[in-house]
Design a protein around this motif. Structure first.
Motif, mmCIF file in Angstrom:
data_model
loop_
_atom_site.group_PDB
_atom_site.id
_atom_site.type_symbol
_atom_site.label_atom_id
_atom_site.label_comp_id
_atom_site.label_asym_id
_atom_site.label_seq_id
_atom_site.Cartn_x
_atom_site.Cartn_y
_atom_site.Cartn_z
ATOM 1 N N LYS A 196 0.790 -1.266 0.192
ATOM 2 C CA LYS A 196 0.011 0.189 0.090
ATOM 3 C C LYS A 196 0.970 1.223 0.048
ATOM 4 N N GLU A 214 -4.249 7.823 6.168
ATOM 5 C CA GLU A 214 -5.147 7.772 5.303
ATOM 6 C C GLU A 214 -4.858 6.851 4.039
ATOM 7 N N LYS A 218 -8.341 2.952 4.072
ATOM 8 C CA LYS A 218 -9.473 3.705 3.294
ATOM 9 C C LYS A 218 -10.894 3.483 4.105
ATOM 10 N N ARG A 219 -10.855 4.402 5.319
ATOM 11 C CA ARG A 219 -11.695 4.520 6.112
ATOM 12 C C ARG A 219 -13.108 5.473 5.812
ATOM 13 N N LYS A 220 -14.135 5.161 6.052
ATOM 14 C CA LYS A 220 -15.234 6.461 5.887
ATOM 15 C C LYS A 220 -15.207 7.440 6.770
#
Length: 473
Positions: A196, A214, A218-220
């Protein structure tokens, strides 16, 4: 693009690409080594003057023409400094130069010599303000990546400790180090993180560690719970690495990123291990109890004031008997925002004025707020306890995540009574259970799914031998 064997062409290329006519701190110097012209490019303030002086003295003493046949022979025979390398790619040379290394080019050589004799301006490794301990080491990370890595190496003297270097950002080229124990780390997780970071399509880590997180997660945006743990303590970082975790160091940041992390890892603190097991267990359980009270104190108080008939006689003192001008729910919501405003104001207050202004604020805001009828004494008292309780948590991120849910719980309780309170609690539990760590496990693991052997080590301070010989996950 490769460098030329013509030294004049290389100097011209460097001057044009680095805008030497505009940048006062990009320095270059040309010298003669026997019959060859050599040129140094470096950033003023990064290069160590003593090392450069000693190397130039050695260059002027060279008498054997055979040592100047190629870059490899020259670097091995004429440069006594240990950290050197050879490079012919211009883009990589520019990045190395702007990172602090010295670029040395000789006429006729098809590769440049990189001399890593850099030094960065830095502060002392003093104890961090947030992660203080009563006993134990009182050093902390600084903004220099190399020094932070050395603080960890000092504590883990094992060949299994690996510190993998990456460069993130197409413009900033920020140095990042992934630290782990090669014989304990999950290779699947490690490969996932490395992949990543290598494939990160970003120009720069504008917000430093937060930008890196971030990239990894890849969170909301509406999920406030942190998926990683931040620490400014080298001893805490070393302990986490020894347990099989991964620590990520970012240049220009005085803290380490620890992952994977559940809510129980975020609640752990160094003080738990600098005291005997009984005292450490008491401190940890107290922290969990204070956290629980901080979440539910004000919502439960609002709920009981709505149903005074169910309040037992010995608890009647919590009820509001005098007339109030502002509804209790609005008082608590205003105080939640006002406390954050005071915290932001304290960050911008000079140290010499912090104490007197705090006293003035306590007198004016506390006394006159009650006398004016805006706030009740109970609301101020309970909100003050909640505010102080938030500081008992090791991390700011978790404290703010729970603050947001406390505000939500206040609103639904004030609007819908007991059913709103129950719905708010269920919603909080559902969010925590459905939340996943970096490895895909439940955020409440080992509580959900239940694993008593691991859970008891999170709740109780165990013997050091038992704690370190068993993996947490």
């Amino acid at each position: 693009m490769k460098i030329s064997t013509n030294i004049d062409q290389n100097i011209k290329t460097f001057q044009e690409q680095l805008h030497c006519d505009k940048n006062f701190d990009i320095v270059y110097r040309t010298i003669k080594i026997m019959d060859k012209t050599a040129c140094f490019f470096f950033v003023d303030g990064f290069a160590k003057d003593e090392i450069m002086t000693k190397m130039m003295d050695a260059f002027f003493k060279i008498q054997d023409q055979k040592l100047l046949t190629d870059a490899y022979t020259f670097s091995k025979s004429c440069i006594s400094y240990g950290e050197i390398g050879l490079e012919d790619d211009l883009d990589k040379l520019f990045v190395a130069l702007l990172s602090g290394q010295i670029v040395m080019m000789l006429d006729g050589f098809d590769r440049a010599v990189l001399i890593d004799a850099r030094t960065y301006p830095q502060r002392t490794t003093s104890e961090p303000e947030k992660d203080k301990v009563f006993r134990g080491s009182h050093d902390g990370f600084v903004e220099t990546l190399v020094l932070n890595a050395a603080l960890i190496r000092r504590r883990i003297r094992s060949p299994e400790l690996c510190m993998q270097h990456l460069s993130i950002g197409t413009i900033s080229h920020t140095d990042v180090s992934i630290c782990y124990m090669n014989n304990k780390v999950s290779q699947t997780l490690l490969n996932q993180i490395v992949q990543k970071l290598k494939s990160a399509d970003v120009e720069s880590l504008t917000m430093n560690q937060e930008s890196l997180v971030e990239v990894l997660l890849k969170r909301k945006w509406y999920n406030p719970f942190p998926k990683v743990k931040f620490t400014e303590r080298p001893d805490t970082t070393a302990a986490q690495i020894l347990e099989g975790d991964i620590a990520i160091l970012v240049d220009n940041s005085p803290s380490a990123i620890i992952l994977p992390s559940t809510i129980f890892h975020l609640m752990e603190e160094a003080n738990d291990y600098y005291f005997p097991p009984l005292t450490g267990a008491y401190l940890r359980l107290s922290r969990f109890a204070v956290l629980f009270v901080a979440i539910f104190l004000t919502p439960v108080w609002i709920l009981l004031t709505q149903y005074p008939d169910i309040v037992p006689e010995w608890l009647k003192f919590i009820l509001i008997t005098e007339d109030i001008s502002v509804p209790l729910l609005l008082q608590l919501l205003m105080l939640e925002v006002a406390i954050d405003g005071l915290q932001l104001a304290s960050l911008n207050t000079p140290n010499m004025l912090a104490t007197p202004l705090s006293i003035i604020a306590a007198i004016i805001v506390g006394d006159y707020a009650v006398q004016s009828g805006w706030f009740s004494p109970q609301a101020l008292l309970y909100q003050a306890f909640v505010t102080l309780a938030n500081f008992s948590q090791p991390g700011f991120e978790l404290g703010y995540a729970l603050k947001f849910f406390r505000i939500l719980l206040l609103i639904v309780t004030g609007a819908f009574g007991i059913w709103g309170f129950v719905a708010g609690v269920l919603f909080l539990l559902i969010v925590l259970v459905c939340n996943k760590t970096v490895t895909g496990k439940c955020y409440l693991y080992p509580l959900v799914p239940f694993n008593w052997q691991i859970l008891k080590r999170h709740l109780f301070r165990m013997n050091i031998k038992n704690h370190t010989t068993k993996k947490r996950r």
